[in-house]
Scaffold this motif. Structure first.
Motif, PDB file in Angstrom:
ATOM      1  N   PRO A   1       0.815  -1.217   0.000  1.00 45.19           N
ATOM      2  CA  PRO A   1       0.000   0.000   0.000  1.00 45.19           C
ATOM      3  C   PRO A   1       0.852   1.273   0.000  1.00 45.19           C
ATOM      4  N   THR A   2       0.203   2.379  -0.259  1.00 44.63           N
ATOM      5  CA  THR A   2       0.838   3.700  -0.141  1.00 44.63           C
ATOM      6  C   THR A   2       0.081   4.498   0.914  1.00 44.63           C
ATOM      7  N   GLY A   3       0.402   5.783   1.021  1.00 39.43           N
ATOM      8  CA  GLY A   3      -0.294   6.627   1.983  1.00 39.43           C
ATOM      9  C   GLY A   3       0.600   6.941   3.167  1.00 39.43           C
ATOM     10  N   GLY A   4       0.055   7.712   4.089  1.00 39.49           N
ATOM     11  CA  GLY A   4       0.841   8.100   5.259  1.00 39.49           C
ATOM     12  C   GLY A   4       1.087   6.930   6.200  1.00 39.49           C
ATOM     13  N   THR A   5       0.129   6.027   6.289  1.00 40.08           N
ATOM     14  CA  THR A   5       0.200   4.960   7.294  1.00 40.08           C
ATOM     15  C   THR A   5       1.426   4.060   7.155  1.00 40.08           C
TER      16      THR A   5
ATOM     17  N   LEU B   1      -2.519  -3.703   3.724  1.00 39.80           N
ATOM     18  CA  LEU B   1      -3.546  -2.712   3.382  1.00 39.80           C
ATOM     19  C   LEU B   1      -3.568  -1.578   4.399  1.00 39.80           C
ATOM     20  N   GLY B   2      -4.085  -0.426   3.965  1.00 38.10           N
ATOM     21  CA  GLY B   2      -4.521   0.611   4.886  1.00 38.10           C
ATOM     22  C   GLY B   2      -6.037   0.645   4.834  1.00 38.10           C
ATOM     23  N   ILE B   3      -6.621   1.667   5.445  1.00 31.00           N
ATOM     24  CA  ILE B   3      -8.085   1.847   5.369  1.00 31.00           C
ATOM     25  C   ILE B   3      -8.347   3.321   5.089  1.00 31.00           C
ATOM     26  N   GLY B   4      -9.401   3.594   4.341  1.00 34.41           N
ATOM     27  CA  GLY B   4      -9.696   4.960   3.921  1.00 34.41           C
ATOM     28  C   GLY B   4     -10.124   5.861   5.069  1.00 34.41           C
ATOM     29  N   PRO B   5     -10.114   7.180   4.815  1.00 34.79           N
ATOM     30  CA  PRO B   5     -10.444   8.164   5.846  1.00 34.79           C
ATOM     31  C   PRO B   5     -11.949   8.266   6.089  1.00 34.79           C
TER      32      PRO B   5
ATOM     33  N   ILE C   1     -10.677  -0.023   1.012  1.00 33.70           N
ATOM     34  CA  ILE C   1      -9.394  -0.739   0.974  1.00 33.70           C
ATOM     35  C   ILE C   1      -8.917  -0.690  -0.478  1.00 33.70           C
ATOM     36  N   GLY C   2      -7.603  -0.455  -0.672  1.00 35.88           N
ATOM     37  CA  GLY C   2      -7.178  -0.016  -1.986  1.00 35.88           C
ATOM     38  C   GLY C   2      -7.952   1.271  -2.250  1.00 35.88           C
ATOM     39  N   PHE C   3      -8.415   1.457  -3.495  1.00 34.11           N
ATOM     40  CA  PHE C   3      -9.353   2.559  -3.748  1.00 34.11           C
ATOM     41  C   PHE C   3     -10.740   1.983  -4.020  1.00 34.11           C
TER      42      PHE C   3
HETATM   43  P1  PGA Z   1      -3.412   6.865   4.605  1.00 35.08           P
HETATM   44  O1  PGA Z   1      -4.317   6.297   3.444  1.00 35.08           O
HETATM   45  O2  PGA Z   1      -2.441   5.802   4.971  1.00 35.08           O
HETATM   46  O3  PGA Z   1      -2.734   8.063   3.990  1.00 35.08           O
HETATM   47  O4  PGA Z   1      -4.312   7.232   5.733  1.00 35.08           O
HETATM   48  C1  PGA Z   1      -4.888   5.017   3.557  1.00 35.08           C
HETATM   49  C2  PGA Z   1      -5.945   4.835   2.514  1.00 35.08           C
HETATM   50  O5  PGA Z   1      -6.521   5.825   2.015  1.00 35.08           O
HETATM   51  O6  PGA Z   1      -6.260   3.674   2.199  1.00 35.08           O
END
Ligand code: PGA
Length: 264
Positions: free
Chosen positions: A56-60, A152-156, A162-164
């Motif tokens: 995954p990408t993102g800040g997490t 995975l991360g999770i959306g805001p 998950i993913g987009f």
């Molecule tokens: P974040 O994004 O790690 O920047 O919070 C995670 C995501 O949107 O799945």
């Protein structure tokens, strides 16, 4: 970095077994989420050096990648045989754009570890036809899969993506073009210049694609993820909360900090 998966500091909670019970690890600090998730990846590569990963990408995950880079420099982790698929990418976007996920992966991981560039896969945000690009990406995952470990991360907010895979995503969905939720666009606008129009779409692995991984870990940190985590683990399983579909998978671990877990 030690090679044990868990420190003593997590709190474990019971989730009703409908239909599977994800493992849920709750750490006091985000730094421990970074360390634990890096340890899971490291153990995976020690057990199977030619593992196929979804990343995954993102800040997490930035802290997780920092640990993995350090471990690679210290010689305790080897990426030479690893194959890695990105979870998603913006669409449209130039892969060299500073906010692209191709660039993110290069800057945070691939430029600093001994990955073979032939084994790195990111959906092409500049492909002329997103549907064809997504279908080809899905075919590559099928060709080299199954994915051994998906991170995975999770959306805001209440996107619970998950993913987009935004709200409305089907459990049987495959890699495809997906329009970004307004909340996602708002949260991710910080990565784009003020005078820039950010992409409103994406290419993402589908829900069914993700669920075919042998093992899945989901990382979440901070209060902004608390609602989504609670909804994913305690609410009904359904398309209004795509992360809830993870409960259809028998081998999922949620790795959370205290703030992300505050409603559990
Ligand atoms: P974040 O994004 O790690 O920047 O919070 C995670 C995501 O949107 O799945």
């Amino acid at each position: 970095m030690s090679t044990t998966t868990h420190t003593e500091s997590y709190r474990q909670v019971e989730i009703p077994p409908i239909p599977y019970t994800p493992e849920v690890l709750i750490f006091p600090t985000p730094q421990e989420v970074d360390l634990c998730s890096a340890q899971v990846v490291q153990e995976q590569l020690m057990a199977k050096p030619d593992s196929v990963l979804t990343l995954p990408t993102g800040g997490t995950p930035v802290g997780m990648y920092r640990h993995l880079v350090e471990s690679c420099r210290a010689g305790t982790i080897d990426f030479s045989q690893v194959r890695a698929f990105n979870l998603d990418e913006y669409y449209p976007i130039d892969p060299n754009h500073q906010a692209s996920y191709a660039r993110f992966m290069r800057d945070n991981l691939y430029a600093h570890v001994n990955m073979n560039s032939d084994r790195i896969y990111v959906p092409n945000g500049a492909a002329p036809d997103p549907d064809i690009e997504a279908a080809e990406y899905e075919a590559l995952i099928k060709q080299y899969g199954p994915v051994d470990l998906a991170v995975l991360g999770i959306g805001p907010g209440n996107t619970c993506h998950i993913g987009f895979n935004e709200r409305g995503s089907d459990v049987n969905s495959r890699s495809r073009y997906m329009a970004l939720d307004q909340q996602t666009q708002q949260a991710n606008s910080i990565y784009f210049a003020e005078n820039e129009v950010m992409p409103t779409g994406s290419l993402t692995q589908g829900i069914a694609t993700i669920l075919e991984a042998t093992r899945i870990i989901l990382l979440a940190k901070g209060a902004g993820k608390a609602w989504g985590i609670q909804r994913a683990l305690r609410g009904d399983i359904g398309s209004d909360a795509p992360a809830s579909y993870l409960r259809y998978h028998p081998n999922v671990t949620f790795i959370l900090d205290h703030q992300a877990a505050q409603y559990l």
